[in-house]
Design an enzyme around this catalytic site. Sequence first.
Site, mmCIF file in Angstrom:
data_model
loop_
_atom_site.group_PDB
_atom_site.id
_atom_site.type_symbol
_atom_site.label_atom_id
_atom_site.label_comp_id
_atom_site.label_asym_id
_atom_site.label_seq_id
_atom_site.Cartn_x
_atom_site.Cartn_y
_atom_site.Cartn_z
ATOM 1 C CE LYS A 3 -19.323 8.911 32.899
ATOM 2 N NZ LYS A 3 -19.415 9.875 31.802
ATOM 3 C CB SER A 53 -17.903 11.638 29.152
ATOM 4 O OG SER A 53 -17.601 11.412 30.510
#
Length: 602
Positions: free
Chosen positions: A209, A403
């Site tokens: 991430k 996402s």
Amino acid sequence: MRIFVNKISRKDANDMKQFFKIMFASMFGVLLAMLLLTFIGSSFLVAMLLSLGSESNMPYTPKYDESVFTLNLNGLVYEEVDNNPLTMLMSENTALSMKDILSSIKSAKEHNTIKGIYLDMGLFLTGTANIDAIRRELLDFKESGKFVVAYADNYTQAGYYLASVADEVYLNPLGTLSLTGFSSETMFYKGLFQKVGVEMMVFKVGKYKGAVEPFIGDHLSEENREQITSYQQGIWDNVTNGIATSRGITSLEINRFADEGLFMSDPTKAIESGLIDGLKYRTEVEKVVMEKAKQKSVTMKSLDISKMKRAKKQERVYRNKIAVLYAEGTITPSALSYASESITEKLTDELIKLQDDENVKAVVLRVNSPGGSAFVSEQIWKQVVELKKIKPVVVSMGNVAASGGYYISCGASKIVAEPTTLTGSIGIFGIFPNASGLFEKIALTTDVVKTNNFADLGDLSRPMTQEEQALIQSSIERGYEIFLSRCAEGRKMSVEAVDSIAQGHVWTGSQAYQLGLVDELGGIDKAIELAVDLSGIINYTIIDVSTSTDMFKSFLEKRIEESKESMLKDLIGDEYEYFRTLRQVKSTYGIQARIPYDFNPL
């Protein structure tokens, strides 16, 4: 000191009251007349605009001497554009939409009077997923035996990738072919924040991430560099293979052109490399097009995209509908949304309407989003799942659906992605600022009175306690577990299997297909085909659903936003880009499901 008092008689007082009554009555009458005139004028304007809109929708039959479709590609491409008559009347620039581009090419193929397409390439800015879709449509157009000729004063990388599909590709003698390869740059804010005394408290789940790295480091992590290299190379391979196939050369030749910097050389190098067919001025290319179309006129006669949109052949309207709903932009709570191109909770309202509409037999949700608010993503996911219980929902992914963009997609009946779509990035993060250093620098102090331990959680003036950090990290981990479970349920995989390919990792559409995150590779047409098959209907009409319902409100919001942007540009000049960056940073505060950064390789 002597004070003089003037006495007013009752008659004078009554006269004065009468005077004010007449005056206020007159003022009210004038005001009412002005309002009435304004209303009449507005009604006339609306009627005029609506008549313009209806005229633009009237069928248009191409004439023989207008036998070329000129597709002028200049500027940004959106999934759909604002067809508000007020916006179209007042706006200086006409935005391009994928829907209009693809439908116009289809229409040009259908009409026998259209002999070919002239691609006039300008500063064409979009992602490779969109370009792949347009290239497929142009290849299908060529199957009809009609020609495609491309020209540019200067080719951007995106523009050339698209133009390479043409039968003949021309470049201005003083132009350039910017075929350079891809690069991506990440800006890091940690040093800047340290100078002003701000520390960004970061909480995340997922070693890939990378969205939080600019706030906590000064370079890319190895994991982030690995994933960027992977999807960037995958997209570049797709581009070079596409160009090589269209131009009848090898990918090695294309990479040599880029590696040797030949894009800065004499444009004849592009001819020698097999990338273009000739150097011609615009008027000379137009003569080539006219000859191919067998036009005898002095100047080229052609149709633009607005006429091609109206040149669609009349189709029978069926009661059964396949609805196409667009979700484009950052996922943001409606109360915090400042951009017209954003996805808010209002999308759920449209999903509910489609669920209740008995004539709509299936829904195609077109997603083009880097993600955003985890909370809003959850609300949209929930409504997609509820809709799927009643009728099929097929997601069509655009340039990016990662996402939060993947969050709202994973509950669908089927998912279709382009090979170069950026997707995945299944992960959660949160960013909270600690400005205690800044407070010290400017000698600013605070004092807090509270009733409970965590009443001042998020106070900028002090560092977080260990207990507060533990609370937030726990919330982030819980959000990640929920995200995993949503994906596992939608993709019919175990949570462990999803976790092994999640961790915030960004994948291309091709990679996601291999991993089971998407069902098919293709564009929106493929998604519509799947929706029809799943619904079991034969005859149907495709309808586009817009989330904008209030014409005047939409127009005013857009004009206000544009005015604010223009004023800021004039006020702070070159510093405007820094402002945009800071605003983007601000929008990542709180718990987010967002792709690491915007990636526009072309």
